[in-house]
Design a protein around this motif. Sequence first.
Motif, short mmCIF file in Angstrom:
data_model
loop_
_atom_site.label_atom_id
_atom_site.label_comp_id
_atom_site.label_asym_id
_atom_site.label_seq_id
_atom_site.Cartn_x
_atom_site.Cartn_y
_atom_site.Cartn_z
N VAL A 145 5.50 -27.65 40.40
CA VAL A 145 3.78 -27.05 39.73
C VAL A 145 4.23 -25.82 38.62
N LEU A 146 4.90 -24.63 39.69
CA LEU A 146 5.43 -23.34 39.61
C LEU A 146 6.67 -23.70 37.90
N ALA A 147 6.93 -24.80 38.08
CA ALA A 147 8.44 -25.45 36.99
C ALA A 147 7.79 -25.79 36.17
N LYS A 148 6.47 -26.35 36.25
CA LYS A 148 5.50 -26.98 35.08
C LYS A 148 4.77 -25.72 34.12
N ALA A 149 4.55 -24.12 34.92
CA ALA A 149 3.56 -23.36 34.36
C ALA A 149 4.26 -23.40 33.73
N PHE A 150 6.22 -23.05 33.83
CA PHE A 150 6.66 -22.18 33.24
C PHE A 150 7.02 -22.02 32.07
N ALA A 151 7.05 -23.55 32.18
CA ALA A 151 7.44 -24.52 30.67
C ALA A 151 6.24 -24.56 29.94
N LEU A 190 -4.17 -27.20 36.34
CA LEU A 190 -2.64 -27.68 37.09
C LEU A 190 -2.72 -26.62 38.17
N PHE A 191 -3.00 -25.48 38.69
CA PHE A 191 -3.21 -25.31 39.65
C PHE A 191 -4.60 -25.78 40.51
N GLY A 193 -5.22 -28.97 40.62
CA GLY A 193 -4.80 -29.85 40.69
C GLY A 193 -3.71 -29.87 42.04
N MET A 194 -3.51 -28.44 41.61
CA MET A 194 -2.33 -28.44 43.20
C MET A 194 -2.56 -28.11 44.17
N CYS A 195 -4.13 -27.85 44.39
CA CYS A 195 -4.96 -26.92 45.70
C CYS A 195 -4.57 -28.45 46.35
N PHE A 196 -6.13 -29.35 45.37
CA PHE A 196 -6.51 -30.63 45.85
C PHE A 196 -5.16 -31.06 46.64
N ILE A 197 -3.56 -31.81 45.36
CA ILE A 197 -2.97 -32.53 45.67
C ILE A 197 -1.47 -32.19 47.74
N ILE A 198 -1.61 -31.22 47.24
CA ILE A 198 -0.62 -30.56 48.43
C ILE A 198 -2.04 -30.91 50.46
N GLN A 199 -3.13 -31.12 49.66
CA GLN A 199 -4.30 -31.35 50.80
C GLN A 199 -4.14 -32.44 51.20
N ASN A 200 -4.07 -33.43 50.11
CA ASN A 200 -3.37 -34.69 50.29
C ASN A 200 -2.29 -35.54 51.20
N LEU A 201 -1.41 -34.35 50.25
CA LEU A 201 -0.14 -34.74 51.07
C LEU A 201 0.13 -33.86 52.78
N PHE A 202 -0.77 -33.51 52.64
CA PHE A 202 -0.88 -33.03 54.52
C PHE A 202 -1.16 -33.93 55.27
N SER A 203 -2.74 -34.92 54.41
CA SER A 203 -3.19 -35.79 55.85
C SER A 203 -2.10 -37.19 55.05
N GLU A 204 -1.27 -37.30 54.48
CA GLU A 204 -0.56 -38.52 54.51
C GLU A 204 0.31 -38.22 55.46
N ARG A 205 0.81 -36.57 55.48
CA ARG A 205 1.91 -36.92 56.64
C ARG A 205 1.72 -36.72 57.81
N LYS A 206 0.33 -36.52 58.28
CA LYS A 206 -0.90 -36.96 59.62
C LYS A 206 -0.50 -38.22 59.48
N ALA A 207 -0.88 -38.83 58.18
CA ALA A 207 -1.77 -39.98 59.03
C ALA A 207 -0.09 -40.82 59.19
N HIS A 208 1.43 -40.73 58.82
CA HIS A 208 2.64 -41.37 58.18
C HIS A 208 3.69 -40.85 60.17
N LEU A 209 3.02 -39.56 60.14
CA LEU A 209 4.12 -38.60 61.16
C LEU A 209 3.49 -38.46 62.39
N GLY A 210 1.64 -39.42 62.65
CA GLY A 210 1.50 -38.64 64.30
C GLY A 210 2.37 -39.59 65.53
N THR A 211 1.70 -38.95 66.19
CA THR A 211 2.40 -39.27 67.28
C THR A 211 2.15 -41.13 67.51
N GLY A 212 1.43 -41.43 67.23
CA GLY A 212 1.30 -43.13 67.56
C GLY A 212 1.79 -43.91 65.89
#
Length: 219
Positions: A145-151, A190-191, A193-212
């Motif tokens: 996202v920072l690279a996109k903003a710089f471009a 852009l920024f 949207g980045m906050c929203f997507i990062i939150q979604n990435l964390f929730s996906e990581r928790k859903a797929h990498l949870g212990t169960g």
Amino acid sequence: MNTYLFVYDLMQFCGHSWIFTNMIIRFMSFGKDSLADTFYSIGLVMRLCQLLSLLEILHILIGIDKSRLFPRFLQITERIIVLFVVINSQEEVQGKYIVCVLFFLWNLLDVVRYTYNMLARMGIYYLPLTWLNFSLCIPLYPLSVLAKAFAICVSLPYFESFGTYSVKLPLPFAFSIYFPYVLKTYLLVLFIGMCFIIQNLFSERKAHLGTGNIKKKRS
């Protein structure tokens, strides 16, 4: 449908792997000189891969992909706008080093993602690959996202000088669209949207990498 999705992921994997390998080989062969003409050497394949990624929105809409629509829509449209509207329309921007950085980040993420997707279609889950797929994107997506903003910032003087996409309607409308203002507004979007997507990435990581989930995939 599973076979179709596997073929789609395979095509994207081949495209992004070719781009990623090409960039590494060119850099090892020509050093910094290879960075300036990155767009000219791999731009066509990059544009084809990004256009093909629009199918992912369709996959979600018709229900054959269970991913969340809005985060994926934001990620795809961000790339389409930056690649086709900003970079492709301004030849002066295409030779900037930031284009190479942006392409490197995009393809690194996509090579991992499509590799994971292909194996998942066959019911194969490797824990290191699963961890990499849902962890690598968390630090690399904000960097992209920072690279996109710089471009976008680099492109602003050229949009101002050439008037690309700026429109002035004749009377009786007397209305004008100054495209650099549109891009500056899009930076804010852009920024946000980045906050929203990062939150979604964390929730996906928790859903797929949870212990169960890890124990289930191991079994």
